[in-house]
Design a protein around this motif. Structure first.
Motif, PDB file in Angstrom:
ATOM      1  N   THR A 159       0.821  -1.218   0.000  1.00 50.80           N
ATOM      2  CA  THR A 159       0.000   0.000   0.000  1.00 50.80           C
ATOM      3  C   THR A 159       0.853   1.265   0.000  1.00 50.80           C
ATOM      4  N   MET A 160       1.892   1.300   0.814  1.00 57.33           N
ATOM      5  CA  MET A 160       2.736   2.504   0.873  1.00 57.33           C
ATOM      6  C   MET A 160       3.418   2.761  -0.471  1.00 57.33           C
ATOM      7  N   ALA A 161       3.891   1.707  -1.109  1.00 52.69           N
ATOM      8  CA  ALA A 161       4.514   1.864  -2.427  1.00 52.69           C
ATOM      9  C   ALA A 161       3.470   2.315  -3.446  1.00 52.69           C
ATOM     10  N   GLY A 162       2.262   1.779  -3.348  1.00 55.73           N
ATOM     11  CA  GLY A 162       1.187   2.194  -4.251  1.00 55.73           C
ATOM     12  C   GLY A 162       0.853   3.668  -4.099  1.00 55.73           C
ATOM     13  N   ILE A 163       0.764   4.110  -2.854  1.00 55.16           N
ATOM     14  CA  ILE A 163       0.504   5.544  -2.603  1.00 55.16           C
ATOM     15  C   ILE A 163       1.646   6.377  -3.175  1.00 55.16           C
ATOM     16  N   PHE A 164       2.872   5.942  -2.917  1.00 50.50           N
ATOM     17  CA  PHE A 164       4.045   6.669  -3.415  1.00 50.50           C
ATOM     18  C   PHE A 164       3.991   6.828  -4.931  1.00 50.50           C
ATOM     19  N   TYR A 165       3.798   5.712  -5.654  1.00 52.03           N
ATOM     20  CA  TYR A 165       3.775   5.777  -7.116  1.00 52.03           C
ATOM     21  C   TYR A 165       2.555   6.535  -7.647  1.00 52.03           C
ATOM     22  N   SER A 166       1.503   6.599  -6.861  1.00 52.45           N
ATOM     23  CA  SER A 166       0.310   7.348  -7.277  1.00 52.45           C
ATOM     24  C   SER A 166       0.515   8.851  -7.199  1.00 52.45           C
ATOM     25  N   ILE A 167       1.309   9.293  -6.239  1.00 50.23           N
ATOM     26  CA  ILE A 167       1.375  10.740  -5.986  1.00 50.23           C
ATOM     27  C   ILE A 167       2.703  11.410  -6.307  1.00 50.23           C
ATOM     28  N   TYR A 168       3.782  10.652  -6.434  1.00 50.48           N
ATOM     29  CA  TYR A 168       5.066  11.354  -6.532  1.00 50.48           C
ATOM     30  C   TYR A 168       5.142  12.242  -7.767  1.00 50.48           C
ATOM     31  N   GLY A 169       4.584  11.816  -8.863  1.00 46.54           N
ATOM     32  CA  GLY A 169       4.632  12.630 -10.077  1.00 46.54           C
ATOM     33  C   GLY A 169       3.750  13.860 -10.003  1.00 46.54           C
ATOM     34  N   ILE A 170       2.611  13.722  -9.358  1.00 47.15           N
ATOM     35  CA  ILE A 170       1.730  14.881  -9.171  1.00 47.15           C
ATOM     36  C   ILE A 170       2.472  15.938  -8.356  1.00 47.15           C
ATOM     37  N   ASN A 171       3.169  15.481  -7.322  1.00 46.93           N
ATOM     38  CA  ASN A 171       3.996  16.367  -6.509  1.00 46.93           C
ATOM     39  C   ASN A 171       5.067  17.040  -7.366  1.00 46.93           C
ATOM     40  N   ASP A 172       5.741  16.269  -8.216  1.00 46.50           N
ATOM     41  CA  ASP A 172       6.804  16.832  -9.039  1.00 46.50           C
ATOM     42  C   ASP A 172       6.265  17.845 -10.052  1.00 46.50           C
ATOM     43  N   TRP A 173       5.168  17.548 -10.702  1.00 48.50           N
ATOM     44  CA  TRP A 173       4.573  18.507 -11.648  1.00 48.50           C
ATOM     45  C   TRP A 173       4.138  19.778 -10.927  1.00 48.50           C
TER      46      TRP A 173
END
Length: 138
Positions: free
Chosen positions: A102-116
């Motif tokens: 779950t933590m990895a799923g959350i990470f991959y779901s949001i890290y790019g949104i954060n970067d953009w």
């Protein structure tokens, strides 16, 4: 649109803290699922470098107006991570990552949104600094 210095400083702090939050998602580098799904960018070394970038953002939170070209470097760095994430999201299944962790799923779901988001923030700060009519000498 001119953004206040105090607001921009908070933006740099938030950007840094978001990067440092990698420690939580990676369980202090003990979550092998994050590494598994992007071994090049999200190795433990890559995660450590994300944290270092976070400290760099925080380090200029109060003095960003003296390092406008570094702010542009921050924008470019976020652009690169945003592009990498977009390519990853288009070619991988986040739901599969969630199934494994779950933590990895959350990470991959949001890290790019954060970067953009912070790409846009840093770019706007750079443009604001570049359009400033006053020359600041320290």
């Amino acid at each position: 649109m001119i953004v206040k210095n105090k607001t921009i400083s908070k933006g740099f702090l938030i950007a840094g803290l978001m990067n440092i939050s990698v420690l939580i998602f990676s369980r202090f580098f003990n979550n092998p699922v994050i590494n598994e799904f992007d071994q090049d960018v999200m190795s433990n070394f890559g995660l450590l470098m994300i944290i270092i970038w976070g400290f760099a953002y925080i380090s200029v939170a109060k003095t960003y107006n003296h390092v406008k070209w570094l702010v542009l470097v921050f924008a470019i760095e976020k652009l690169i991570y945003g592009i990498i994430w977009t390519k990853w999201i288009l070619n991988n299944s986040v739901s599969y990552v969630f199934e494994k962790d779950t933590m990895a799923g959350i990470f991959y779901s949001i890290y790019g949104i954060n970067d953009w988001t912070f790409f846009i923030f840093f770019l706007l700060v750079f443009f604001q600094l570049n359009s400033s009519k006053t020359i600041k000498i320290s």
